[in-house]
Structures are given as C-alpha cells and as structure tokens.
Design a protein around this motif. Sequence first.
Motif, short mmCIF file in Angstrom:
data_model
loop_
_atom_site.label_atom_id
_atom_site.label_comp_id
_atom_site.label_asym_id
_atom_site.label_seq_id
_atom_site.Cartn_x
_atom_site.Cartn_y
_atom_site.Cartn_z
N LYS A 85 -17.53 22.88 18.50
CA LYS A 85 -16.90 21.80 19.22
C LYS A 85 -15.58 22.28 19.81
N ASN A 86 -15.31 21.89 21.06
CA ASN A 86 -14.08 22.28 21.73
C ASN A 86 -12.97 21.34 21.27
N THR A 87 -12.16 21.78 20.32
CA THR A 87 -11.10 20.94 19.76
C THR A 87 -9.95 20.75 20.75
N ASN A 88 -9.74 21.68 21.67
CA ASN A 88 -8.66 21.53 22.65
C ASN A 88 -8.96 20.40 23.63
N ALA A 89 -10.22 20.14 23.93
CA ALA A 89 -10.56 19.08 24.86
C ALA A 89 -10.33 17.71 24.25
N VAL A 90 -10.31 17.60 22.94
CA VAL A 90 -10.15 16.33 22.26
C VAL A 90 -8.68 15.91 22.17
N LYS A 91 -7.77 16.85 22.25
CA LYS A 91 -6.35 16.56 22.08
C LYS A 91 -5.85 15.60 23.16
N SER A 92 -4.96 14.69 22.75
CA SER A 92 -4.40 13.73 23.70
C SER A 92 -3.09 14.22 24.29
N LYS A 93 -2.47 15.21 23.69
CA LYS A 93 -1.21 15.75 24.18
C LYS A 93 -1.37 17.22 24.53
N ARG A 94 -0.61 17.65 25.53
CA ARG A 94 -0.61 19.04 25.95
C ARG A 94 0.81 19.58 25.91
#
Length: 121
Positions: A85-94
């Motif tokens: 699973k792409n955990t970076n795509a799930v993040k709400s903050k960058r």
Amino acid sequence: MKGDKIDRRVICFMTDEERAKYIPSYGDRLAVVSFCRQREANFDKEGVLNRVRQKIEARRTKRKTPHGERQQTSVESSGLMARHKNTNAVKSKRRIEVGWLHFQYDDFYQVRSKMEAGPGI
C-alpha cells in the motif's frame, strides 16, 4: 524451400551440406542459421511474457461474492503479485522544502533552507 516445407525450425536441424543445396554462399548460410536461432530464443521469451500477462490479467479480474465482498484470486493468495500500500498517498499533509543550486567559483553547490522547529505544514 517452401515447396520442401523447410522453415526456421528445420533449418536449425539441417547439416551444412543440406543447407548448401538451398543457399550456396557459406556466409549466407551462417547468417540464416544465426537468424533462426535468435527467432527461437524470442519465442521462448514470448512464452514467458504470455504467462506473466495471464497472471496479471487473473489478478485484475477479481471475482465478487454474492454479498459484494472481494474474493481473493489464487494469484493474490499465493502472494506472487501483491503490491504494498502506498502510505504516502494516504497522508493529508505534505512537507515542502525550498532550495536551489548556486553557481560560485566554477562549481555548483546546494543551498537549502534551515530546519526550524515548528508546526508541520
């Protein structure tokens, strides 16, 4: 050669004397044999590619149960084609960092912003 039903597979099994009846030049005979062997190797590669394509297609065509739940295919359950699973795509903050390459004294060096402790943006 077509009349005698000689194709690339048969050419690989023929002796040089038998090939000389159809192709008089020795260099041309060597080139034909080399070409036929390369084509056979490509057919082996195509078989492997077809098997991989079938596995990918089996993974894509997922069967559904009567309740709408997804049922795992045999490829998925074996773990052959499982993706993480792409955990970076799930993040709400960058976090964005600004910097540049600075040219000085006939050379480039990297200029980055200082790390400051503060709220995550």
